[in-house]
Motif scaffolding. Structure first.
Motif, PDB file in Angstrom:
ATOM      1  N   ARG A 221      82.102   9.749  16.513  1.00 42.77           N
ATOM      2  CA  ARG A 221      80.791   9.994  15.906  1.00 42.77           C
ATOM      3  C   ARG A 221      79.708   9.398  16.794  1.00 42.77           C
ATOM      4  NH1 ARG A 221      78.972   5.442  13.054  1.00 42.77           N
ATOM      5  NH2 ARG A 221      80.547   3.796  12.908  1.00 42.77           N
TER       6      ARG A 221
ATOM      7  N   ASP B  98      71.457   6.019  16.645  1.00 37.70           N
ATOM      8  CA  ASP B  98      70.354   5.727  15.723  1.00 37.70           C
ATOM      9  C   ASP B  98      70.165   4.212  15.657  1.00 37.70           C
ATOM     10  OD1 ASP B  98      68.476   5.492  13.765  1.00 37.70           O
ATOM     11  OD2 ASP B  98      69.660   6.431  12.171  1.00 37.70           O
TER      12      ASP B  98
ATOM     13  N   GLN C 123      66.926   9.562  13.428  1.00 39.67           N
ATOM     14  CA  GLN C 123      67.872   9.734  12.326  1.00 39.67           C
ATOM     15  C   GLN C 123      68.322  11.186  12.214  1.00 39.67           C
ATOM     16  OE1 GLN C 123      65.600   8.246   8.994  1.00 39.67           O
ATOM     17  NE2 GLN C 123      66.215   6.110   9.337  1.00 39.67           N
ATOM     18  N   ARG C 124      67.371  12.093  12.248  1.00 37.65           N
ATOM     19  CA  ARG C 124      67.710  13.514  12.118  1.00 37.65           C
ATOM     20  C   ARG C 124      68.512  13.996  13.322  1.00 37.65           C
ATOM     21  NH1 ARG C 124      62.028  16.115   9.713  1.00 37.65           N
ATOM     22  NH2 ARG C 124      62.306  15.321   7.575  1.00 37.65           N
TER      23      ARG C 124
ATOM     24  N   GLN D 221      70.623  12.226  15.119  1.00 32.39           N
ATOM     25  CA  GLN D 221      72.003  11.764  14.984  1.00 32.39           C
ATOM     26  C   GLN D 221      72.749  12.557  13.923  1.00 32.39           C
ATOM     27  OE1 GLN D 221      73.210   7.545  15.421  1.00 32.39           O
ATOM     28  NE2 GLN D 221      73.901   7.692  13.296  1.00 32.39           N
ATOM     29  N   GLU D 222      72.088  12.846  12.816  1.00 29.23           N
ATOM     30  CA  GLU D 222      72.734  13.641  11.764  1.00 29.23           C
ATOM     31  C   GLU D 222      73.137  15.017  12.291  1.00 29.23           C
ATOM     32  OE1 GLU D 222      69.856  13.773   8.655  1.00 29.23           O
ATOM     33  OE2 GLU D 222      70.154  11.666   8.066  1.00 29.23           O
ATOM     34  N   ALA D 223      72.231  15.657  13.025  1.00 30.83           N
ATOM     35  CA  ALA D 223      72.535  16.986  13.577  1.00 30.83           C
ATOM     36  C   ALA D 223      73.663  16.910  14.598  1.00 30.83           C
ATOM     37  CB  ALA D 223      71.281  17.573  14.228  1.00 30.83           C
TER      38      ALA D 223
ATOM     39  N   ASN E 145      76.094  14.700  14.767  1.00 31.57           N
ATOM     40  CA  ASN E 145      77.380  14.430  14.124  1.00 31.57           C
ATOM     41  C   ASN E 145      77.910  15.639  13.370  1.00 31.57           C
ATOM     42  OD1 ASN E 145      78.138  11.815  14.928  1.00 31.57           O
ATOM     43  ND2 ASN E 145      76.630  10.900  13.546  1.00 31.57           N
ATOM     44  N   LYS E 146      77.018  16.461  12.840  1.00 35.01           N
ATOM     45  CA  LYS E 146      77.471  17.707  12.207  1.00 35.01           C
ATOM     46  C   LYS E 146      78.125  18.622  13.237  1.00 35.01           C
ATOM     47  CE  LYS E 146      74.204  17.908   8.329  1.00 35.01           C
ATOM     48  NZ  LYS E 146      73.046  18.632   7.738  1.00 35.01           N
TER      49      LYS E 146
END
Length: 444
Positions: A232, A236, A428-429, A431-433, A435-436
């Motif tokens: 992962r 962030d 933050q966004r 990293q979320e994208a 990891n998806k």
């Protein structure tokens, strides 16, 4: 030979990943289940060798390498094919699906991942584990894959290191000492701020597009890109937010050309026109400026790349992969070793602005000669060679940072740099994208 446009690579990878995800089970009955060829001890048979965009400029060199190999091994016949850069990854996938991959194939870090992760390439660490010591640091390891242990899926070929290039005259006009270039990302930004404050808008410090700066800047700042398990993204952090805040501030102050945030401007043209202080970190760029902008070339200075807390650099590498089920493994492996040996890589490097991945080749005096210390191209070659001595795997872009991941991160960074969202939200966004995308790739 030349590095492709990042946008074109991203589009190509989207296509190829789609093809592989829908048709991988049809790759010769299941690529991962394809039985790996075994050595017979006899170097013989007909093999196909594919290169990327080397004709016609390097036809004589490559053909000479082939002729010498066939003379040494008269029972081998090498069929050479050279293909254009456009659509290269799609062609590789189509050939893999048709069971028509070449025996020895020129691969970039992108195409190596596409094929290696899907079981289409031979494990050269199993074939030639002792060869690891023949290459510069970071080169052999660059062709490993997450979750595949110590397996290596290509022989390193030619490499390009990072250096620092800058306009000495403009550097001095900003009140900066050209003999004390920045060595950290933070110092680089400090220089850029000083340049913006003194240029009066006549020129900028560097290009804005985050695609060329990430994840390298974050690595150099000591930001952890991936978890210890490599499963992962973990960038962030407060330091990543600080990076975005600094980029946003510098952009607002005119340290970067405004239009360069969203589109790939021709940096060679901008630098050659005296409109930007820092050029691309490539020895090949120095040669281009020498040919196309001699007045600016006379003002060009080179130095070691910004390394920050890492203390070493990453490398951009080309490689030679071996088809997993080649019918003539001994011939294919020996030929790949032949092409990537020290003497052949040195000869290639004398004809192009590249460097050997072979450590003995890099030790050739050609790469340490600084001449009289005044010619930027000669110095760039020596500086680049010296940088390669401190290349390391953790300075390279992780294989998990695909073009899709890079594009997702860049989109959020662009919004923040333009002031459309705050830097912390952007990180933050991003990293979320990322990891998806990483999870989706793991589920394939």
């Amino acid at each position: 030979m030349t590095r492709s446009n990042p946008t074109r690579i991203a589009a190509a990878l989207l296509t190829t990943l789609a093809l592989l995800s829908t048709g991988a089970c049809g790759l010769g009955g299941g690529a991962a289940d394809t039985k790996e060829a075994e050595r017979t001890g006899k170097v013989a048979g007909g093999i196909t060798f594919r290169t990327l965009q080397l004709k016609p400029t390097f036809t004589a060199y490559v053909q000479g390498v082939i002729d010498a190999f066939e003379k040494r091994y008269p029972e081998v016949e090498v069929k050479w094919e050279d293909v254009p850069g456009d659509g290269y990854n799609e062609k590789l996938v189509a050939d893999a699906q048709a069971g028509a991959l070449p025996d020895v194939v020129n691969l970039s870090t992108d195409s190596f991942q596409l094929l290696g992760d899907r079981g289409m390439l031979a494990d050269v660490a199993r074939l030639d584990g002792a060869m690891a010591k023949e290459y510069v640091p970071g080169a052999w390891e660059q062709f490993k894959l997450p979750g595949k242990g110590d397996s290596v899926y290509a022989y390193p070929w030619y490499v390009t290191p990072e250096i620092l290039t800058y306009n000495r005259e403009l550097f001095e006009k900003a009140g900066l000492d050209p003999d004390r270039p920045p060595t950290s990302v933070e110092q680089f930004f400090d220089c850029a701020e000083r340049i913006a404050a003194t240029s009066g808008g006549r020129y900028s410090a560097f290009m804005a597009d985050p695609k060329g700066r990430l994840p390298g800047d974050w690595q150099k700042m000591g930001i952890p890109i991936l978890s210890e398990q490599q499963d992962r993204f973990t960038f962030d952090t407060d330091k990543a937010v600080q990076w975005v805040e600094r980029m946003k501030d510098l952009y607002a102050k005119g340290a970067m050309p405004k239009e360069s945030l969203l589109k790939s401007d021709d940096i060679n043209q901008l630098y050659g026109g005296g409109k930007i202080v820092f050029g691309p970190g490539s020895p090949g760029f120095v040669k281009d400026i020498k040919q196309n902008a001699p007045q600016i070339y006379a003002k060009t200075q080179v130095a070691g790349a910004v390394t920050g807390s890492l203390g070493h650099i990453g490398i951009y590498a080309q490689s030679l992969g071996i088809r997993k089920d080649t019918k003539h493994l001994d011939a294919a492996a020996e030929f790949a070793r032949w092409v990537t040996n020290g003497p052949n890589q040195v000869e290639f490097s004398r004809k192009a602005t590249i460097y050997p991945s072979n450590a003995r080749g890099l030790a050739d005096p050609f790469f340490s000669d600084k001449g009289d210390g005044k010619d930027a191209e000669t110095l760039a070659r020596a500086v680049g060679a010296d940088q390669l001595k401190t290349a390391a795997l953790d300075a390279n872009t992780p294989v998990q940072w695909t073009n899709q991941v890079g594009d997702a991160v860049v989109r959020e960074m662009q919004k923040a740099i333009k002031g459309e969202q705050d830097p912390r939200t952007a990180v933050q966004r991003a990293q979320e994208a990322a990891n998806k995308l990483l999870a989706a790739a793991a589920d394939k």
